[in-house]
Write an enzyme that holds these catalytic residues in place. Sequence first.
Site, short mmCIF file in Angstrom:
data_model
loop_
_atom_site.label_atom_id
_atom_site.label_comp_id
_atom_site.label_asym_id
_atom_site.label_seq_id
_atom_site.Cartn_x
_atom_site.Cartn_y
_atom_site.Cartn_z
N TRP A 20 0.82 -1.21 0.00
CA TRP A 20 0.00 0.00 0.00
C TRP A 20 0.85 1.25 0.00
O TRP A 20 0.54 2.23 -0.68
CB TRP A 20 -0.98 -0.01 1.18
CG TRP A 20 -1.96 -1.13 1.02
CD1 TRP A 20 -1.99 -2.30 1.72
CD2 TRP A 20 -3.00 -1.21 0.04
NE1 TRP A 20 -3.00 -3.10 1.23
CE2 TRP A 20 -3.64 -2.46 0.21
CE3 TRP A 20 -3.47 -0.36 -0.97
CZ2 TRP A 20 -4.71 -2.88 -0.58
CZ3 TRP A 20 -4.53 -0.77 -1.76
CH2 TRP A 20 -5.14 -2.02 -1.56
N ASP A 72 -1.62 6.71 6.47
CA ASP A 72 -2.72 5.87 6.02
C ASP A 72 -2.98 4.88 7.14
O ASP A 72 -2.19 3.96 7.37
CB ASP A 72 -2.31 5.15 4.73
CG ASP A 72 -3.36 4.15 4.26
OD1 ASP A 72 -4.41 4.00 4.94
OD2 ASP A 72 -3.14 3.50 3.22
N LYS A 101 -12.28 -1.72 7.36
CA LYS A 101 -11.61 -2.62 8.30
C LYS A 101 -12.20 -2.41 9.70
O LYS A 101 -12.85 -3.28 10.23
CB LYS A 101 -10.11 -2.37 8.34
CG LYS A 101 -9.47 -2.02 7.01
CD LYS A 101 -9.18 -3.21 6.13
CE LYS A 101 -8.29 -2.78 4.95
NZ LYS A 101 -8.05 -3.87 4.02
#
Lengths: 360, 360
Positions: A102, A171, A195
Amino acid sequence: MKRVYNFNAGPAALPKEVLKRAQQELLDFDATGMSVMELSHRSNEYEKVHNKAATRLKELLDIPDSYDVLFMQGGASLQFSAIPMNFLPKGKIGNYSLTGSWSEKALKEAGKLGDTHIASSTKETGYMSIPSHLELSDAPAYLHITSNNTIFGTQWRSFPSLSPDVPLIADMSSDILSRPVNIEDFSIIYAGAQKNLGPSGVTVVIIKKELLEQCPENIPTMLNYRIFAKNRSLYNTPPTFSIYMLSLVLEWVAEQGGVAAIEKYNQKKAELIYETIDQSEGFYIGHAQKDARSHMNVTFNLATEELTAAFLSEASEAGFVGLAGHRMIGGCRASIYNAVPLESCEALAEFMNSFRTKYR
Amino acid sequence: MKRVYNFNAGPAALPKEVLKRAQQELLDFDATGMSVMELSHRSNEYEKVHNKAATRLKELLDIPDSYDVLFMQGGASLQFSAIPMNFLPKGKIGNYSLTGSWSEKALKEAGKLGDTHIASSTKETGYMSIPSHLELSDAPAYLHITSNNTIFGTQWRSFPSLSPDVPLIADMSSDILSRPVNIEDFSIIYAGAQKNLGPSGVTVVIIKKELLEQCPENIPTMLNYRIFAKNRSLYNTPPTFSIYMLSLVLEWVAEQGGVAAIEKYNQKKAELIYETIDQSEGFYIGHAQKDARSHMNVTFNLATEELTAAFLSEASEAGFVGLAGHRMIGGCRASIYNAVPLESCEALAEFMNSFRTKYR
């Protein structure tokens, strides 16, 4: 109705109480005679939902008034572009700490829009760890980190301290709200909801207000943080149902005792599975270095691919969902976000032990 | 449980059958032991939902194989930027037909990214009509239109015919699926879901495949149509619940007899209210010119602001929701998208008549 043991990496398990509440009021929200999905985003009824979500998040994470909470769309992936579009002007350099796939993607998107620099990386050692030191570039626009790495199962256990003129951007898609953080250490925190916060479809952004002045005029309105802040995320139609679900999840977190209580609970869940790995005499092999272990995603392997396949297949038959590792590294992964109950982790530990007894 | 008469402009009424179905399976989707919101977007179960939504839309709108159906985020507002980012190269000019506030916004976003031209506009006459002729620029990249104008209550009843080398791009957010259209007349059709397709949070894009080659490499991935098409809208986590709701709404449309049947039904609903206006001897004053009247949003005024206020207040007491006009033009607006039942329109017509009897 039998609910499975859901270890999905995201979209992931939601609290059963939250789903039940949503189910109950799905056709008639708060005596409006409408579903929450049918409310105008300009109505008082929806305003309450929208504001409640923002207020609850501020309370739970102890967000100071010098920060705004925004609800955007497009997931972390769109933030990868929005960050440099707003905060990477010519002459400055976007610094990135690489800890997995990511953060690589975040770097790549920034590279299309401006100058970038890799301030640290653990790529060469298979992203099993978190960088121990940083080398910032000259004229750093910011340092970007990924606080938890779902694919590799690592997590920044403490955050880099920077000089106050270098904004830290994180993030936190996969570990926001899983532990207390000092918001003031960050200039921007962003997170896709799927999540720890709710269903997919909404992205939460926590941003220091003083940064908003830097947002350029000439970028797309839908990527302009200043315009989102000015319009309280109601510039256009927000993903109202996702924000409603977010507000319910936040209420649930408060009912669990808040983020500190959730952290303890998460620790217990993670320890249970890591101990099962560590006490397996090498039958289960953890991917992450011990000091970098994620409390959200436990990644591990078995000795051979055949054994891994057997494990995943028998686990699936036993009612465990989502245990296959990411296609990039294979193996196994148990994602144990806030809403995964301890009982699921206990059942998994038990299953792992009996599988080992059977096959060792 | 009493459901209100919902005339919201979007997010708007959803079919009661769809909401009931969603409610029923909210905690256990398709015997998975999970909510559809808890499914991994990489799971077979979710794949089925995702593909079903795309396939059903193709069937209902008779979309040829030379087109892709994409599920994006950010609403029409993000498309306003994505279109020029992908299809407005240097040396070409983005042509816009202005029929209201949304097309103005589309033009404004394009203006940040390239050269634009107003090919037609009815702004000077208060957007009461649809342009009767076009003047395209040299080197037109495309012509962009807004097929239905929610705020002003106008609608393109037939579409401009262009030479085949000028792509026609339509924002159909507020009338997609309300009537059959010849897809091959368009290069791109896009629509935020929250009027006729489902809850807010997903944007449907129907795009001619041959256009995808033009998408530049160096634009943000999340705004690149080619990457969305290549990954079947699964490059990152899509808004899974919104797409699920979309699939249910599409199933409902098919059950109603498809788009042709829906069009007839919509026509009946619209005629009922327009007749009530036209037969009111000037008590109700329609905003749109008769030949430009929208079958989705009926806009009208009463003689004085006091009378309008009384109308809205008594309507609200009588269980009608969402009848206030947009803050930009005031007055009244009844949004009668696909899922608004004829009964609601009948009740409204009846209310309008009795209000007139009382106050004329």
